[in-house]
Design a protein around this motif. Structure first.
Motif, PDB file in Angstrom:
ATOM      1  N   GLY A 185      -1.910   5.816   0.003  1.00 47.45           N
ATOM      2  CA  GLY A 185      -2.859   5.842   0.271  1.00 47.45           C
ATOM      3  C   GLY A 185      -3.983   4.699  -0.759  1.00 47.45           C
ATOM      4  O   GLY A 185      -5.008   4.632  -0.702  1.00 47.45           O
ATOM      5  N   LEU A 190     -15.057  -1.398   7.963  1.00 48.94           N
ATOM      6  CA  LEU A 190     -13.812  -1.099   8.707  1.00 48.94           C
ATOM      7  C   LEU A 190     -13.753   0.284   9.251  1.00 48.94           C
ATOM      8  O   LEU A 190     -13.228   0.437  10.535  1.00 48.94           O
ATOM      9  N   ILE A 221      -7.037   0.177  -5.352  1.00 47.61           N
ATOM     10  CA  ILE A 221      -8.249   0.795  -4.768  1.00 47.61           C
ATOM     11  C   ILE A 221      -7.862   2.047  -4.095  1.00 47.61           C
ATOM     12  O   ILE A 221      -6.861   1.950  -3.063  1.00 47.61           O
ATOM     13  N   GLY A 222      -8.391   3.158  -4.410  1.00 42.51           N
ATOM     14  CA  GLY A 222      -7.986   4.501  -3.991  1.00 42.51           C
ATOM     15  C   GLY A 222      -9.285   4.907  -3.186  1.00 42.51           C
ATOM     16  O   GLY A 222     -10.155   4.596  -2.992  1.00 42.51           O
ATOM     17  N   THR A 223      -9.187   6.452  -2.798  1.00 46.01           N
ATOM     18  CA  THR A 223     -10.290   6.881  -2.063  1.00 46.01           C
ATOM     19  C   THR A 223     -11.444   7.229  -2.926  1.00 46.01           C
ATOM     20  O   THR A 223     -12.564   7.493  -2.655  1.00 46.01           O
ATOM     21  N   LEU A 253      -4.659   1.170  -2.094  1.00 48.63           N
ATOM     22  CA  LEU A 253      -4.320  -0.328  -1.666  1.00 48.63           C
ATOM     23  C   LEU A 253      -4.204  -1.166  -2.933  1.00 48.63           C
ATOM     24  O   LEU A 253      -5.375  -1.038  -3.924  1.00 48.63           O
ATOM     25  N   MET A 256       1.014  -1.280  -0.023  1.00 48.61           N
ATOM     26  CA  MET A 256      -0.120  -0.092   0.069  1.00 48.61           C
ATOM     27  C   MET A 256       0.739   1.346   0.131  1.00 48.61           C
ATOM     28  O   MET A 256       1.840   1.389   0.967  1.00 48.61           O
ATOM     29  N   LEU A 259     -13.344   6.590   4.225  1.00 49.55           N
ATOM     30  CA  LEU A 259     -12.803   5.558   3.307  1.00 49.55           C
ATOM     31  C   LEU A 259     -11.416   5.575   3.201  1.00 49.55           C
ATOM     32  O   LEU A 259     -10.621   4.538   3.308  1.00 49.55           O
ATOM     33  N   GLN A 260     -10.551   6.754   3.513  1.00 48.69           N
ATOM     34  CA  GLN A 260      -8.974   6.576   3.445  1.00 48.69           C
ATOM     35  C   GLN A 260      -8.478   5.819   4.578  1.00 48.69           C
ATOM     36  O   GLN A 260      -7.755   5.100   4.635  1.00 48.69           O
ATOM     37  N   ALA A 316     -10.615   3.586   6.237  1.00 48.99           N
ATOM     38  CA  ALA A 316     -10.719   2.122   6.061  1.00 48.99           C
ATOM     39  C   ALA A 316      -9.560   1.536   4.922  1.00 48.99           C
ATOM     40  O   ALA A 316      -9.299   0.382   5.053  1.00 48.99           O
ATOM     41  N   LEU A 317      -9.177   2.248   4.120  1.00 52.21           N
ATOM     42  CA  LEU A 317      -8.262   1.724   3.240  1.00 52.21           C
ATOM     43  C   LEU A 317      -6.984   1.470   4.086  1.00 52.21           C
ATOM     44  O   LEU A 317      -6.222   0.330   3.639  1.00 52.21           O
ATOM     45  N   ARG A 318      -6.697   2.403   4.905  1.00 48.24           N
ATOM     46  CA  ARG A 318      -5.305   2.171   5.623  1.00 48.24           C
ATOM     47  C   ARG A 318      -5.603   0.779   6.553  1.00 48.24           C
ATOM     48  O   ARG A 318      -4.666  -0.005   6.610  1.00 48.24           O
ATOM     49  N   GLN A 362     -16.203  -4.350   2.964  1.00 45.73           N
ATOM     50  CA  GLN A 362     -15.557  -3.918   4.146  1.00 45.73           C
ATOM     51  C   GLN A 362     -14.975  -2.634   4.174  1.00 45.73           C
ATOM     52  O   GLN A 362     -15.169  -1.836   5.321  1.00 45.73           O
ATOM     53  N   LEU A 363     -14.875  -2.057   3.010  1.00 45.45           N
ATOM     54  CA  LEU A 363     -14.283  -0.799   3.061  1.00 45.45           C
ATOM     55  C   LEU A 363     -15.474   0.408   3.261  1.00 45.45           C
ATOM     56  O   LEU A 363     -15.456   1.490   3.292  1.00 45.45           O
ATOM     57  N   GLY A 364     -16.649  -0.324   3.001  1.00 45.08           N
ATOM     58  CA  GLY A 364     -17.959   0.669   3.032  1.00 45.08           C
ATOM     59  C   GLY A 364     -18.017   1.350   1.752  1.00 45.08           C
ATOM     60  O   GLY A 364     -18.816   2.347   1.771  1.00 45.08           O
TER      61      GLY A 364
END
Lengths: 143, 444
Positions: free
Chosen positions: A4, B355, A68-70, A6, A1, B359-360, B362-364, A33-35
Motif C-alpha cells: 500500500g 482519484l 507515500i503511505g496512508t 507508493l 508499489m 486514501l488507500q 487513491a494510492l492504489r 490527486q490523492l486528495g
C-alpha cells in the motif's frame, strides 16, 4: 508499489536551473490527486523543494525517493555533495557555508534546512564529508 | 446533488470532435466522446480557453438575451470598462455609453465606479498586519475557481471583497430605487460582459447567496447595436463618472496600478497564471505584496466575449484612460456600509481532481495510473479523446476509458493477435501433416 505504499523515484540534476524543482512540483501534483489535505501538501512541497534545491545548487545533484503511505509521506534526498561538517550549526537559521558565487545567485542564505525542519514532522540528516548528504523528511497526513 | 450551472457549453452541431479544446483546457475538463467534445461541468472554471481555440466556434458561452430586459420596469446597464476599448478612437466615452443606453436601458452605471470602491477596500486590507502575503486579487472569477479546483491552499490569500460588478449592481439598484420610487424587484440590472465566467458568477455565485445582477449580456451581442446607434447619432450623451482608477481594471496590471501596492506582480493568460500560483504555493513569492492574476491574455480586454482584438482594445482604452486621468473618483458618497462588500459565503475547495475518497484506494489507483502511463506511447496525440497519455491513464483507473482507446495500444494488440494467428496457422493437426516427421523418426 508494495504494502500500500507508493514509491516515486526522481533524478536531481546538478546546477540545472531549468528543471530544478520539477521533482517537488510533480510530487505536489500527485498529492493533490490523492486528495491529501491542502495544508499538508503545502508543507510537503515547501520542504521537498528546499531539499531538492540544496541538492541542485550546493551538492552536485542526486536523487529523490518518495514513499507515500496512508498516514505519512517520507522523502529521501541523497546528494553527491561535499557533505555537512557540522549539522547542528547547519540547522541554525542564517548559518551558511555557501560561496559568494552561490550567494550572488540568491541562494545560500542559511534558511533551507531550518525551513525543512519547520515544515516537517521529523528530519533526519546523515552526512559524510566528501561523499554526500542524505536527508530523510517525514510528514504525517493527520495533524 | 444539484448540477453545477456554468456558462461555457458546446454546440453539438458544430463540433467536429477535434483535439484543439481538450489540449488547451487548464483543468483537463474536456474529453472527446462519440465524435463530440464533452465538458465535465464540475471541472470547468469558465476561463473560455476552449471558446477561443475552437476553429469551428462550437464552444459558446450561455449569456442572457436582450429579451430578458422585458421583465423589468426600469433597466440599468452595467458596462465593464472593457467596453470602451471595443470601438474606434473617434468615439468618446460619452458616446459609447449613450449608445449603450439607447439599446433599451433607462440608465447606465459604469462598473469602473464599483472598481474604484473595491480598490479602496483592497487598499485597506493590504494595510492590515495579518494580511496574507501575497494577497491574490479575486477580480477574475475564472482564477478564483481555478484556485478552488487546483490550488486550494491559496484560498486564504484571496481578496474576499465583492467584485466591481456586484458592488456596482448593488449601488445602481439602491440609488435607482431611491430616485425613481420604483420597487427594487422591478429594477433590472444587466452586466455587459467580456467573459463567460461572469455569467457563471451571476447564476452560480461562489461568494454571495444571490447575485445583485439580474442578467449578463455578452459584449459581442450588444456590440453592433451600439456601433449602429453611434454612427447614426441616435443617442443622448451620458455623463461619464468613473476615473482612471476604475477604468484601467480592464487591462492586465490595471488593478495593481490603482492599488499603488509597494510590490506587485500581474500575470495574465490562464497557463501563465498556473505557474505563478504554483510559485505562491511554494512560498517563493513572499516578497510580493499583491498578485493580480487574470485568466485572459491582456486581462479582461482579451475576454472571449469581446469583439476587438485584445491588443488593439488595449491601445484604444489608453486614450480613454488619458482623458480620465484628472477625473476624481466617482464615489465620494458613502451611502453603503463596508460590511456589505465582504463575501457572504466561505468559498471552498472543490476536490474534483481527487482519484478516490479513500486514501488507500487513491494510492492504489495512483500506482496503477503510473504503470499504465509508463506503457502508453507518451505522444499526447489526443486521438483517444483525452488531452494527454497521462490523462488517459487517469481515465482508465477511474473506469472511464480502456487501454485500447489508445490507437497505438490497439495497433499493438492487433499485431500481437496477427502474430498469434500466423503461428496458429502454421500448426497442422498430425493427421493432416504430410511432412510427417514423426514417421521418419520411427523408421530410423
Amino acid at each position: 508499489m508494495s504494502n500500500g505504499i507508493l514509491t516515486l523515484v526522481y533524478d536531481i540534476p546538478a546546477m540545472d536551473m531549468i528543471s530544478a524543482g520539477e521533482a517537488s512540483s510533480n510530487v505536489k501534483k500527485k498529492l493533490k490527486q490523492l486528495g491529501v489535505n491542502p495544508l499538508i501538501v503545502k508543507k510537503v512541497s515547501i520542504s521537498m523543494y528546499e531539499a531538492e534545491m540544496n541538492a541542485v545548487i550546493h551538492a552536485n545533484g542526486g536523487s529523490a525517493t518518495v514513499n507515500i503511505g496512508t498516514d505519512e509521506i517520507v522523502i529521501i534526498i541523497e546528494d553527491r555533495g561535499p557533505g555537512i561538517e557540522n549539522i547542528d550549526l547547519a540547522m541554525k537559521e542564517g548559518y551558511s557555508t555557501a560561496s559568494d558565487e552561490v550567494r550572488q545567485m540568491g541562494f545560500g542564505a542559511g534558511m533551507g534546512l531550518p525551513n525543512i525542519k519547520k515544515n516537517s514532522d521529523s528530519l533526519n540528516i546523515e552526512s559524510e564529508i566528501g561523499k554526500g548528504t542524505r536527508l530523510e523528511i517525514a510528514i504525517k497526513f493527520t495533524s | 446533488m444539484t448540477t453545477y450551472y456554468h456558462s461555457v457549453t458546446l454546440d453539438d452541431s458544430k463540433c467536429k470532435g477535434c483535439t484543439n479544446c481538450i489540449k488547451k483546457c487548464p483543468t483537463e475538463a474536456i474529453r472527446v466522446r462519440k465524435g463530440k467534445a464533452r465538458i465535465t461541468n464540475e471541472r470547468c472554471i469558465d476561463c473560455g480557453e476552449c471558446i477561443r481555440v475552437c476553429p469551428y466556434h462550437a464552444k459558446k458561452a450561455i449569456t442572457d438575451k436582450m429579451e430578458a430586459l422585458g421583465g423589468y420596469q426600469y433597466k440599468i446597464a452595467l458596462p465593464a470598462p472593457t467596453l470602451y476599448g471595443q470601438f474606434p478612437s473617434r468615439y468618446d466615452r460619452k458616446a459609447i455609453l449613450g449608445a449603450l443606453k439607447a439599446q433599451g436601458f433607462d440608465e447606465v452605471f459604469e462598473v469602473a465606479r464599483g472598481a474604484e470602491i473595491v480598490t479602496e477596500a483592497v487598499k485597506k486590507i493590504l494595510m492590515k498586519r495579518d494580511c496574507p502575503k501575497p494577497l491574490i486579487s479575486s477580480a477574475c472569477p475564472a482564477v478564483v475557481r481555478f484556485i478552488q479546483v487546483r490550488f486550494p491552499a491559496l484560498i486564504d490569500n484571496l481578496v474576499k471583497i465583492d467584485s466591481p460588478m456586484e458592488v456596482s449592481a448593488m449601488l445602481a439598484r439602491k440609488r435607482a430605487a431611491e430616485q425613481t420610487g420604483i420597487r427594487k424587484d422591478d429594477i433590472g440590472v444587466f452586466f455587459i460582459s467580456p467573459c463567460a465566467a461572469k455569467a457563471t458568477s451571476v447564476k452560480t455565485s461562489y461568494e454571495r447567496y444571490s447575485s445583485n445582477v439580474n442578467g449578463v449580456l455578452s459584449m459581442a451581442d450588444i456590440y453592433l447595436g451600439i456601433v449602429r446607434d453611434m454612427e447614426s447619432k441616435k443617442y443622448d450623451k451620458v455623463l461619464i463618472q468613473a476615473g482612471i482608477e476604475g477604468l484601467r481594471w480592464a487591462g492586465s496590471g490595471g488593478e495593481s496600478l490603482s492599488l499603488q501596492a509597494e510590490s506587485y506582480l500581474s500575470v495574465d493568460g490562464i497557463h501563465n497564471v498556473a505557474k505563478i500560483l504554483e510559485d505562491i504555493e511554494n512560498e517563493k513569492l513572499g516578497d510580493i505584496e499583491f498578485v493580480e492574476a487574470l485568466s485572459c491574455t491582456g486581462g479582461c480586454l482579451g475576454g472571449p466575449l469581446t469583439v476587438e482584438n485584445g491588443f488593439v482594445a488595449a491601445a484604444r482604452l489608453r486614450k480613454h484612460l488619458e482623458q480620465s486621468r484628472y477625473m476624481e473618483r466617482a464615489e465620494k458618497r458613502m451611502d453603503y456600509s463596508e460590511v456589505d462588500l465582504v463575501w457572504q459565503k466561505k468559498i471552498e475547495h472543490k476536490p474534483v481532481l481527487k482519484l478516490d475518497e479513500n486514501l488507500q484506494e487513491a494510492l492504489r489507483k495512483m500506482g496503477e495510473l503510473e504503470s499504465i502511463n509508463d506503457k502508453l506511447p507518451g505522444l499526447d496525440c489526443g486521438a483517444c479523446g483525452a488531452p494527454s497519455c497521462r490523462a488517459l491513464a487517469e481515465d482508465i483507473v477511474r473506469g472511464k476509458s480502456h487501454e485500447t482507446d489508445c490507437i497505438f495500444k490497439l495497433r499493438e494488440k492487433v499485431r500481437d493477435l496477427a502474430i498469434q494467428m500466423m503461428e496458429l496457422e502454421g500448426k497442422m493437426p498430425p493427421v493432416m501433416d504430410d511432412s510427417s516427421n514423426g514417421e521418419e523418426d520411427l523408421k530410423k
